[in-house]
Design an enzyme around this catalytic site. Structure first.
Site, PDB file in Angstrom:
ATOM      1  CG  HIS A 128      -3.467   0.069 -11.761  1.00  0.00           C
ATOM      2  ND1 HIS A 128      -3.758   1.414 -11.788  1.00  0.00           N
ATOM      3  CD2 HIS A 128      -4.105  -0.404 -10.672  1.00  0.00           C
ATOM      4  CE1 HIS A 128      -4.525   1.736 -10.747  1.00  0.00           C
ATOM      5  NE2 HIS A 128      -4.763   0.642 -10.060  1.00  0.00           N
ATOM      6  CG  ASN A 314      -3.241   6.939  -7.033  1.00  0.00           C
ATOM      7  OD1 ASN A 314      -3.154   7.729  -7.983  1.00  0.00           O
ATOM      8  ND2 ASN A 314      -3.259   5.626  -7.197  1.00  0.00           N
ATOM      9  CE1 TYR A 316      -7.335   6.600  -4.302  1.00  0.00           C
ATOM     10  CE2 TYR A 316      -9.729   6.759  -4.285  1.00  0.00           C
ATOM     11  CZ  TYR A 316      -8.561   6.397  -4.920  1.00  0.00           C
ATOM     12  OH  TYR A 316      -8.617   5.825  -6.165  1.00  0.00           O
TER      13      TYR A 316
HETATM   14  C1  GBH Z   1      -6.494   2.880  -5.342  1.00  0.00           C
HETATM   15  O1  GBH Z   1      -5.776   2.678  -4.182  1.00  0.00           O
HETATM   16  C2  GBH Z   1      -6.125   1.888  -6.400  1.00  0.00           C
HETATM   17  O2  GBH Z   1      -5.077   2.378  -7.196  1.00  0.00           O
HETATM   18  C3  GBH Z   1      -7.297   1.539  -7.267  1.00  0.00           C
HETATM   19  O3  GBH Z   1      -6.961   0.441  -8.059  1.00  0.00           O
HETATM   20  C4  GBH Z   1      -8.509   1.287  -6.408  1.00  0.00           C
HETATM   21  O4  GBH Z   1      -9.600   0.855  -7.155  1.00  0.00           O
HETATM   22  C5  GBH Z   1      -8.842   2.568  -5.683  1.00  0.00           C
HETATM   23  O5  GBH Z   1      -7.786   2.882  -4.904  1.00  0.00           O
HETATM   24  C6  GBH Z   1     -10.026   2.484  -4.750  1.00  0.00           C
HETATM   25  O6  GBH Z   1      -9.745   1.736  -3.592  1.00  0.00           O
HETATM   26  O7  GBH Z   1      -6.111  -1.860   4.346  1.00  0.00           O
HETATM   27  O8  GBH Z   1      -5.966  -0.084   5.973  1.00  0.00           O
HETATM   28  O9  GBH Z   1      -4.082  -0.568   4.531  1.00  0.00           O
HETATM   29  C7  GBH Z   1      -6.349   3.459  -3.146  1.00  0.00           C
HETATM   30  C8  GBH Z   1      -5.637   3.387  -1.921  1.00  0.00           C
HETATM   31  C9  GBH Z   1      -4.689   1.976  -0.432  1.00  0.00           C
HETATM   32  C10 GBH Z   1      -7.052   2.304  -0.448  1.00  0.00           C
HETATM   33  C11 GBH Z   1      -4.878   0.890   0.547  1.00  0.00           C
HETATM   34  C12 GBH Z   1      -7.228   1.202   0.501  1.00  0.00           C
HETATM   35  C13 GBH Z   1      -6.239   0.032   2.237  1.00  0.00           C
HETATM   36  C14 GBH Z   1      -6.149   0.605   3.591  1.00  0.00           C
HETATM   37  N1  GBH Z   1      -5.856   2.160  -1.220  1.00  0.00           N
HETATM   38  N2  GBH Z   1      -6.069   1.129   1.318  1.00  0.00           N
HETATM   39  S1  GBH Z   1      -5.529  -0.572   4.678  1.00  0.00           S
END
Ligand code: GBH
Length: 498
Positions: A128, A314, A316
């Site tokens: 990870h 994943n 969100y």
């Molecule tokens: C996960 O990624 C990770 O797997 C985990 O380790 C982390 O703690 C968790 O999220 C919470 O953030 O900068 O506009 O490109 C989540 C997805 C993808 C969220 C990249 C933040 C950045 C958006 N992440 N995203 S941008």
């Protein structure tokens, strides 16, 4: 994965995994304990200015020493599974260039055994984001094809050591963001980029992400090949990969915007899944990128096809996508050719896609869960899927007290909405086998340090004390009823205050 028969009283199949997720660097700490080698994040966070609060994962939430206490929290939640990752540098301090560290093996043996004793299924990610610094120093990690042998060697050690008890394996977590941050924007190690806004000293943002991705895809295939030929028949587990799967909603019904949304999916998700499942890159990427995209040899193509047992998702957040290929977008707002010519925005006619949160990338749009699961079901012929992360993050006000964090009604509402949307997708036929909440505990959030909290349990970073938040009691009740609760929670949360 075994097929489960449907239970008419619940949308979630009987053996559905309800769990929480974590990762080694974000949780363990013990960064020099018992023979662990330094990894890329140890080195990266020890350099100035890479983490906004100047923190690091040296101690993190001390899961390395407190895992028994954390398992007790899981028992109290009633989860039947726990997703965690292995610290590569704890097992192989110098990658394939050194010996196996028995104390590292021993730690994961103790963790796995303690979980199983409590009836909690270990769901294990091999890497990870963190890897031994030796690999970064020797050949720049994923830029070199040598990384494939290194990863395969590590995977073999893990299958051999833990595979008698671990039935779910994930090779990589979110390589789609790992390569973007490591090799395009330079905001993760090895901090390579050539874009004007980056402060990297070397790299090529338009080419290296594709080389790194190519080596990661082949590393995945190598590990799967080892698992299938040496272990799977005997050990009976399954293996997959986890991608960050945001949902990209076309901002209008125009064909151009629909195609742009499809390109957004392709350039971030199908980029990895198409090769692993079909043995080739997505056609949109081939057309736009031409020779920038590395090629797979015939034997590699054969090895790649059907190269997973489940897709880890994943999910969100969602965003709107506008075309920048057929009509020009305002300069600086769209992605470049190598990302597929589209513009991402959270609003349409001034209205956000969902409720905003403290985090600029995170909007509450539960419909995105049903849409992404349905999209992947269609494209990949309903290969089993598992939601490997879903969660709600908060920054909190500067003067926030613990009490403010404990009353996390918004987190429960977020999960309720997303689980409801997931159950709809399942009812309509999607083969989804599990759901993991990110995260069991507040933890180290990469470049944001300890400023962002995703936990169902609050962690006091001075004492490392864990305290259940409202969302923990909410999740506990949901699991006790096998997901069969009234999902629209506003009313529920008012009835069951913390
Ligand atoms: C996960 O990624 C990770 O797997 C985990 O380790 C982390 O703690 C968790 O999220 C919470 O953030 O900068 O506009 O490109 C989540 C997805 C993808 C969220 C990249 C933040 C950045 C958006 N992440 N995203 S941008």
């Amino acid at each position: 994965l075994k097929q489960t028969s449907g239970n008419p009283s619940s949308s979630f199949p009987p053996n559905f995994l309800f769990g929480t997720a974590s990762s080694a660097y974000q949780y363990e700490g013990g960064y020099l304990s018992d023979g662990k080698g330094l990894n890329n994040w140890d080195v990266y966070t020890h350099k100035p200015d890479n983490v906004i609060d100047g923190s690091n994962g040296d101690i993190a939430v001390d899961h390395y020493h407190r895992y028994m206490e954390d398992i007790d929290l899981m028992v109290s939640l009633g989860v039947n599974s726990y997703r965690f990752s292995i610290s590569w540098a704890r097992i192989l301090p110098k990658g394939k260039f050194g010996k196996v560290n028995p104390a590292g093996i021993n730690f994961y043996n103790r963790l796995i055994d303690a979980l199983l004793l409590k009836g909690i299924e270990p769901f294990v990610t091999l890497t990870h984001v963190d890897l031994p610094q030796e690999i970064e120093d020797r050949y720049g990690s994923w830029l070199s094809p040598e990384s494939q042998e290194d990863f395969a060697y590590f995977a073999d050690v893990c299958f051999r050591s833990f595979g008698d008890r671990v039935k779910y394996w994930v090779t990589f977590n979110e390589p789609n963001y790992q390569v973007k941050f490591g090799y395009r924007t330079g905001t993760f190690p090895p901090s390579r980029c050539s874009w004007p806004f980056g402060n990297c000293t070397s790299g090529d943002s338009e080419k290296e992400p594709f080389i790194a991705a190519h080596n990661i895809i082949l590393s995945h295939a190598a590990a799967v090949h080892i698992y299938r030929t040496k272990y799977q028949a005997k050990q009976g587990g399954s293996i997959g990969i986890v991608l960050n799967c945001a949902w990209f909603e076309p901002i209008s019904n125009s064909l151009a915007d629909k195609l742009a949304a499809e390109r957004a999916q392709s350039f971030s998700i199908n980029w990895f899944l198409d090769p692993i499942i079909f043995g080739r890159y997505p056609l949109e990427m081939q057309n736009i990128l031409g020779s920038i995209l590395p090629e797979f040899s015939t034997t590699e193509k054969e090895k790649l096809q059907k190269g997973l047992d489940f897709i880890g998702i994943n999910h969100y957040s969602s965003s709107y996508v506008q075309d920048c290929m057929f009509s020009a977008c305002e300069p600086g707002t769209g992605t470049s050719k190598t990302e597929g010519f589209w513009r991402e925005t959270s609003q349409k006619n001034g209205i956000p896609i969902g409720e905003s949160t403290d985090l600029d990338w995170l909007y509450v749009y539960p419909g995105g869960m049903e849409k992404i699961v349905t999209y992947l079901k269609k494209r990949y012929h309903n290969i089993p899927m598992i939601i490997t992360e879903n969660g709600y993050g908060e920054e909190g006000k500067a003067n926030a007290t613990i009490e403010d964090f404990l009353q996390d009604v918004k987190r429960a509402e977020y999960m309720a909405g997303y689980l409801d949307a997931l159950s709809t997708a399942i009812r309509k036929g999607a083969d989804v086998r599990g759901y993991f909440a990110w995260s069991l505990l507040d933890n180290f959030e990469w470049q944001y340090g300890y400023t962002r909290r995703f936990g169902l349990h609050h962690v006091d970073y001075k004492t490392l004390k864990r305290t259940p938040k409202f969302s923990a009691s909410w999740y506990k009740e949901l699991i006790a009823e096998h997901g069969k609760v009234k999902y629209q929670t506003t009313e529920r949360v008012q009835k069951h205050p913390y």
